[in-house]
Design a protein around this motif. Structure first.
Motif, PDB file in Angstrom:
ATOM      1  N   ARG A   1      20.633 -74.957 101.511  1.00 22.36           N
ATOM      2  CA  ARG A   1      19.938 -75.983 100.742  1.00 22.36           C
ATOM      3  C   ARG A   1      20.893 -76.892  99.985  1.00 22.36           C
ATOM      4  O   ARG A   1      20.600 -78.050  99.759  1.00 22.36           O
ATOM      5  CB  ARG A   1      18.974 -75.321  99.760  1.00 22.36           C
ATOM      6  N   GLY A   2      22.012 -76.377  99.547  1.00 20.57           N
ATOM      7  CA  GLY A   2      22.922 -77.174  98.737  1.00 20.57           C
ATOM      8  C   GLY A   2      23.417 -78.437  99.406  1.00 20.57           C
ATOM      9  O   GLY A   2      23.828 -79.376  98.735  1.00 20.57           O
ATOM     10  N   ARG A   3      23.375 -78.493 100.709  1.00 18.09           N
ATOM     11  CA  ARG A   3      23.821 -79.695 101.412  1.00 18.09           C
ATOM     12  C   ARG A   3      22.653 -80.559 101.838  1.00 18.09           C
ATOM     13  O   ARG A   3      22.856 -81.628 102.410  1.00 18.09           O
ATOM     14  CB  ARG A   3      24.650 -79.309 102.640  1.00 18.09           C
ATOM     15  N   ARG A   4      21.446 -80.129 101.589  1.00 19.09           N
ATOM     16  CA  ARG A   4      20.261 -80.850 102.050  1.00 19.09           C
ATOM     17  C   ARG A   4      19.654 -81.720 100.949  1.00 19.09           C
ATOM     18  O   ARG A   4      19.581 -81.331  99.794  1.00 19.09           O
ATOM     19  CB  ARG A   4      19.221 -79.864 102.584  1.00 19.09           C
ATOM     20  N   TRP A   5      19.217 -82.894 101.386  1.00 16.48           N
ATOM     21  CA  TRP A   5      18.622 -83.863 100.479  1.00 16.48           C
ATOM     22  C   TRP A   5      17.121 -83.985 100.726  1.00 16.48           C
ATOM     23  O   TRP A   5      16.673 -83.944 101.861  1.00 16.48           O
ATOM     24  CB  TRP A   5      19.238 -85.240 100.718  1.00 16.48           C
ATOM     25  N   VAL A   6      16.384 -84.204  99.642  1.00 17.11           N
ATOM     26  CA  VAL A   6      14.990 -84.603  99.732  1.00 17.11           C
ATOM     27  C   VAL A   6      14.907 -85.967  99.046  1.00 17.11           C
ATOM     28  O   VAL A   6      15.163 -86.091  97.851  1.00 17.11           O
ATOM     29  CB  VAL A   6      14.045 -83.607  99.046  1.00 17.11           C
ATOM     30  N   VAL A   7      14.585 -86.992  99.840  1.00 19.66           N
ATOM     31  CA  VAL A   7      14.510 -88.357  99.320  1.00 19.66           C
ATOM     32  C   VAL A   7      13.042 -88.727  99.163  1.00 19.66           C
ATOM     33  O   VAL A   7      12.263 -88.654 100.124  1.00 19.66           O
ATOM     34  CB  VAL A   7      15.206 -89.346 100.270  1.00 19.66           C
TER      35      VAL A   7
ATOM     36  N   PHE B   1      17.767-100.200 106.117  1.00 17.59           N
ATOM     37  CA  PHE B   1      17.402 -99.555 104.851  1.00 17.59           C
ATOM     38  C   PHE B   1      17.837 -98.096 104.856  1.00 17.59           C
ATOM     39  O   PHE B   1      18.416 -97.600 103.880  1.00 17.59           O
ATOM     40  CB  PHE B   1      15.885 -99.658 104.639  1.00 17.59           C
ATOM     41  N   PHE B   2      17.585 -97.414 105.953  1.00 17.18           N
ATOM     42  CA  PHE B   2      17.901 -95.995 106.026  1.00 17.18           C
ATOM     43  C   PHE B   2      19.404 -95.761 106.208  1.00 17.18           C
ATOM     44  O   PHE B   2      19.932 -94.758 105.725  1.00 17.18           O
ATOM     45  CB  PHE B   2      17.078 -95.337 107.137  1.00 17.18           C
ATOM     46  N   ARG B   3      20.089 -96.700 106.849  1.00 18.84           N
ATOM     47  CA  ARG B   3      21.547 -96.592 106.940  1.00 18.84           C
ATOM     48  C   ARG B   3      22.182 -96.753 105.562  1.00 18.84           C
ATOM     49  O   ARG B   3      23.104 -96.009 105.192  1.00 18.84           O
ATOM     50  CB  ARG B   3      22.095 -97.633 107.918  1.00 18.84           C
ATOM     51  N   VAL B   4      21.669 -97.728 104.798  1.00 18.81           N
ATOM     52  CA  VAL B   4      22.183 -97.924 103.438  1.00 18.81           C
ATOM     53  C   VAL B   4      21.866 -96.703 102.579  1.00 18.81           C
ATOM     54  O   VAL B   4      22.701 -96.246 101.785  1.00 18.81           O
ATOM     55  CB  VAL B   4      21.586 -99.207 102.815  1.00 18.81           C
ATOM     56  N   ALA B   5      20.662 -96.178 102.723  1.00 21.10           N
ATOM     57  CA  ALA B   5      20.263 -94.998 101.953  1.00 21.10           C
ATOM     58  C   ALA B   5      21.202 -93.817 102.221  1.00 21.10           C
ATOM     59  O   ALA B   5      21.646 -93.129 101.291  1.00 21.10           O
ATOM     60  CB  ALA B   5      18.830 -94.613 102.288  1.00 21.10           C
TER      61      ALA B   5
ATOM     62  N   ASP C   1      24.824 -85.748 107.205  1.00 21.72           N
ATOM     63  CA  ASP C   1      24.196 -85.737 108.522  1.00 21.72           C
ATOM     64  C   ASP C   1      22.710 -86.035 108.311  1.00 21.72           C
ATOM     65  O   ASP C   1      22.056 -85.370 107.496  1.00 21.72           O
ATOM     66  CB  ASP C   1      24.370 -84.358 109.157  1.00 21.72           C
ATOM     67  N   PRO C   2      22.150 -87.049 108.995  1.00 22.97           N
ATOM     68  CA  PRO C   2      20.735 -87.384 108.781  1.00 22.97           C
ATOM     69  C   PRO C   2      19.789 -86.195 108.935  1.00 22.97           C
ATOM     70  O   PRO C   2      18.742 -86.149 108.277  1.00 22.97           O
ATOM     71  CB  PRO C   2      20.461 -88.444 109.857  1.00 22.97           C
ATOM     72  N   VAL C   3      20.152 -85.232 109.779  1.00 18.61           N
ATOM     73  CA  VAL C   3      19.275 -84.087 109.977  1.00 18.61           C
ATOM     74  C   VAL C   3      19.161 -83.234 108.712  1.00 18.61           C
ATOM     75  O   VAL C   3      18.232 -82.434 108.577  1.00 18.61           O
ATOM     76  CB  VAL C   3      19.768 -83.224 111.165  1.00 18.61           C
TER      77      VAL C   3
ATOM     78  N   SER D   1      12.134 -93.354 109.307  1.00 21.45           N
ATOM     79  CA  SER D   1      13.059 -92.308 108.841  1.00 21.45           C
ATOM     80  C   SER D   1      13.328 -91.305 109.956  1.00 21.45           C
ATOM     81  O   SER D   1      14.460 -90.815 110.114  1.00 21.45           O
ATOM     82  CB  SER D   1      12.517 -91.603 107.594  1.00 21.45           C
ATOM     83  N   SER D   2      12.301 -91.018 110.759  1.00 18.18           N
ATOM     84  CA  SER D   2      12.499 -90.133 111.906  1.00 18.18           C
ATOM     85  C   SER D   2      13.454 -90.775 112.913  1.00 18.18           C
ATOM     86  O   SER D   2      14.344 -90.117 113.467  1.00 18.18           O
ATOM     87  CB  SER D   2      11.155 -89.829 112.571  1.00 18.18           C
ATOM     88  N   ALA D   3      13.279 -92.086 113.137  1.00 21.25           N
ATOM     89  CA  ALA D   3      14.156 -92.800 114.068  1.00 21.25           C
ATOM     90  C   ALA D   3      15.597 -92.801 113.585  1.00 21.25           C
ATOM     91  O   ALA D   3      16.535 -92.869 114.395  1.00 21.25           O
ATOM     92  CB  ALA D   3      13.667 -94.232 114.246  1.00 21.25           C
ATOM     93  N   ALA D   4      15.773 -92.710 112.262  1.00 20.48           N
ATOM     94  CA  ALA D   4      17.123 -92.664 111.685  1.00 20.48           C
ATOM     95  C   ALA D   4      17.731 -91.272 111.761  1.00 20.48           C
ATOM     96  O   ALA D   4      18.865 -91.074 111.328  1.00 20.48           O
ATOM     97  CB  ALA D   4      17.075 -93.134 110.234  1.00 20.48           C
ATOM     98  N   GLY D   5      16.967 -90.312 112.297  1.00 22.11           N
ATOM     99  CA  GLY D   5      17.468 -88.956 112.455  1.00 22.11           C
ATOM    100  C   GLY D   5      17.114 -88.015 111.317  1.00 22.11           C
ATOM    101  O   GLY D   5      17.531 -86.855 111.310  1.00 22.11           O
ATOM    102  N   MET D   6      16.326 -88.524 110.346  1.00 19.13           N
ATOM    103  CA  MET D   6      15.938 -87.700 109.199  1.00 19.13           C
ATOM    104  C   MET D   6      14.711 -86.851 109.524  1.00 19.13           C
ATOM    105  O   MET D   6      14.031 -87.066 110.526  1.00 19.13           O
ATOM    106  CB  MET D   6      15.625 -88.599 107.997  1.00 19.13           C
TER     107      MET D   6
END
Length: 215
Positions: free
Chosen positions: A4-10, A140-144, A152-154, A170-175
């Protein structure tokens, strides 16, 4: 084991952290449209897959954007009552679970300070106006991702209420796209988009099920 420490919730802003009802009522009043009529047309726009910018055509308003300053004066900025009750608790709960939290959405630049004043203080926060790009533009998602330090977007989950603005791009960006079903864009559309890694009805449910986004 989940790292979890490397994972983001935006988190998105409108209808994710903020109930925009007061804002749309202010637009109706400024445009001199009865609130019920305005909201009914707003619902029809959502059902047809259109955006809020299309509402002017229904009322023959050529340049509704010129009213923004007057509407902002009516609103007076975000208020504590605009925050969904689960907003601040969810941010804290996600932190306690070890996730890194960001707030990045389509908003005027001044919303940043207004959200901070309400106690919304994630590790990263950015509004589209300051970013120079808006959803659903892929940029937008690249800047984010750059603001997050290029993870890593995943390892990034993006939470929002709109399928067109949030889930699909966001899914298309790999998130990991998470659809929050509240607000008009979260309630009116039928069916769950295949791009969504998780569908929830509240931020409280999000905190309880967030791990499923990476199942």
């Amino acid at each position: 084991m989940i790292e979890r420490g490397r994972r983001w919730v935006v988190l998105d802003v409108g209808e994710t952290l903020i109930d925009e009802s007061r804002i749309w009522r202010a637009w109706a009043d400024e445009l001199d449209i009865p609130q019920l009529t305005f909201m009914s047309v707003f619902g029809a726009i959502v059902a047809r897959g259109q955006g809020y910018h299309d509402i002017g055509a229904y009322f023959e308003i050529e340049d509704w954007r010129r009213h923004r300053e007057a509407v902002d004066a009516r609103i007076g900025g975000f208020e504590a009552g605009d925050l969904y009750p689960d907003a601040l608790p969810a941010i804290e709960a996600l932190r306690e679970q070890g996730y890194r939290v960001a707030v990045i959405g389509n908003q005027p630049a001044e919303r940043h300070a207004q959200l901070e004043a309400l106690g919304v203080r994630p590790e990263v926060m950015a509004m589209s106006e300051a970013m120079g790009v808006m959803k659903p533009d892929p940029e937008f998602f690249r800047v984010a991702l750059g603001l997050l330090g290029h993870p890593d977007p995943v390892d990034v989950a993006y939470v929002g209420d709109r399928v067109d603005n949030d889930v699909v791009p966001s899914s298309a960006a790999g998130m990991r796209a998470i659809w929050l079903r509240r607000g008009p864009w979260g309630v009116v559309p039928a069916g769950e988009p295949p791009e969504a890694a998780l569908v929830v009805g509240s931020l409280t449910e999000l905190t309880e099920r967030i791990e499923e986004a990476w199942a």
